[in-house]
Design an enzyme around this catalytic site. Sequence first.
Site, PDB file in Angstrom:
ATOM      1  N   PHE A 190      -0.269   3.850  -2.754  1.00 40.19           N
ATOM      2  CA  PHE A 190      -1.460   3.044  -3.006  1.00 40.19           C
ATOM      3  C   PHE A 190      -1.128   1.560  -2.919  1.00 40.19           C
ATOM      4  O   PHE A 190      -0.097   1.111  -3.436  1.00 40.19           O
ATOM      5  CB  PHE A 190      -2.000   3.278  -4.424  1.00 40.19           C
ATOM      6  CG  PHE A 190      -2.409   4.674  -4.743  1.00 40.19           C
ATOM      7  CD1 PHE A 190      -3.725   5.083  -4.601  1.00 40.19           C
ATOM      8  CD2 PHE A 190      -1.482   5.598  -5.229  1.00 40.19           C
ATOM      9  CE1 PHE A 190      -4.116   6.376  -4.934  1.00 40.19           C
ATOM     10  CE2 PHE A 190      -1.861   6.882  -5.568  1.00 40.19           C
ATOM     11  CZ  PHE A 190      -3.189   7.281  -5.420  1.00 40.19           C
ATOM     12  N   ASP A 191      -2.013   0.789  -2.298  1.00 41.44           N
ATOM     13  CA  ASP A 191      -2.027  -0.653  -2.513  1.00 41.44           C
ATOM     14  C   ASP A 191      -2.571  -0.894  -3.923  1.00 41.44           C
ATOM     15  O   ASP A 191      -3.146   0.009  -4.536  1.00 41.44           O
ATOM     16  CB  ASP A 191      -2.913  -1.307  -1.446  1.00 41.44           C
ATOM     17  CG  ASP A 191      -3.019  -2.817  -1.606  1.00 41.44           C
ATOM     18  OD1 ASP A 191      -2.034  -3.447  -2.066  1.00 41.44           O
ATOM     19  OD2 ASP A 191      -4.086  -3.372  -1.287  1.00 41.44           O
ATOM     20  N   GLY A 192      -2.407  -2.117  -4.424  1.00 37.41           N
ATOM     21  CA  GLY A 192      -2.873  -2.409  -5.766  1.00 37.41           C
ATOM     22  C   GLY A 192      -4.267  -3.014  -5.815  1.00 37.41           C
ATOM     23  O   GLY A 192      -5.253  -2.337  -6.091  1.00 37.41           O
TER      24      GLY A 192
END
Length: 263
Positions: free
Chosen positions: A114-116
């Site tokens: 996941f990106d944040g």
Amino acid sequence: IFNLQALEHVNARLLELYPDDEERFDIVLMTNNHAQVGVRLINSINHYGLTIERFCMTGGKSPVGYLTAYLTNLYLSADSEKVQEAIEAGIASATMFTANKDVAYSDTQLRVAFDGDAVLFSDESEQIVKEQGLDRFFEHEQLNENKPLAQGPLKGFLEDLGKLQKKFYAKNERLNCPIRTFLVTARSAASSGARVLKTLRSWGLEIDEALFLAGAPKGPILVKIRPHIFFDDQMFHIEGAQKLGTIAAHVPYGIAQKYHKSA
């Protein structure tokens, strides 16, 4: 385009450990095709040996209205308009993009990256980057280090993965857990990483690995991780991941979409 063997392996392990518990991955095939093509779809599913028991064929209508009825935790589609519609309905969703080269994926451990910002978290901080620049962003994050970020569209999906992981931990299977999660963010650990980690802690969520890249390209790191899917809100990260063989999924949420459309 998604490796279902890893999902099926997680389900098989859960069934071994919890034979009376039905909390497992459940795949639903959503399509706006008419019911007449159902036989062909069933034959294709059987030909590839996939375990998909539930179909939703809407006869030309968008399937998004059925997602809530199916208690959907994550909706994946190649149709960006349907994904945008689902996001606006409050459902975790992403547009799938196939990789440009073949990469070997694990069949025994589901690996999700996941990106944040604007994926797990809101786009609050990205708004400051876009509108006021990096210096103001670093100042803002340090001032608000102990204030949790608001949740983003895929926070609930990470939470669902965490619930399944804890079922393995409860059986002393932490080291052999068939689910592994990754945070892959352009943030710098030293200047803006603490708020991210403290936010996850405040939510009671764990991430197995956190990689703070300080603006470096994500593609080479993803080659090392080899996730089955990588979620990001910015198309240039999606494209970079694709080129190096990662299946990527675009989350159309937050201020980055405004800049992407104007470009």
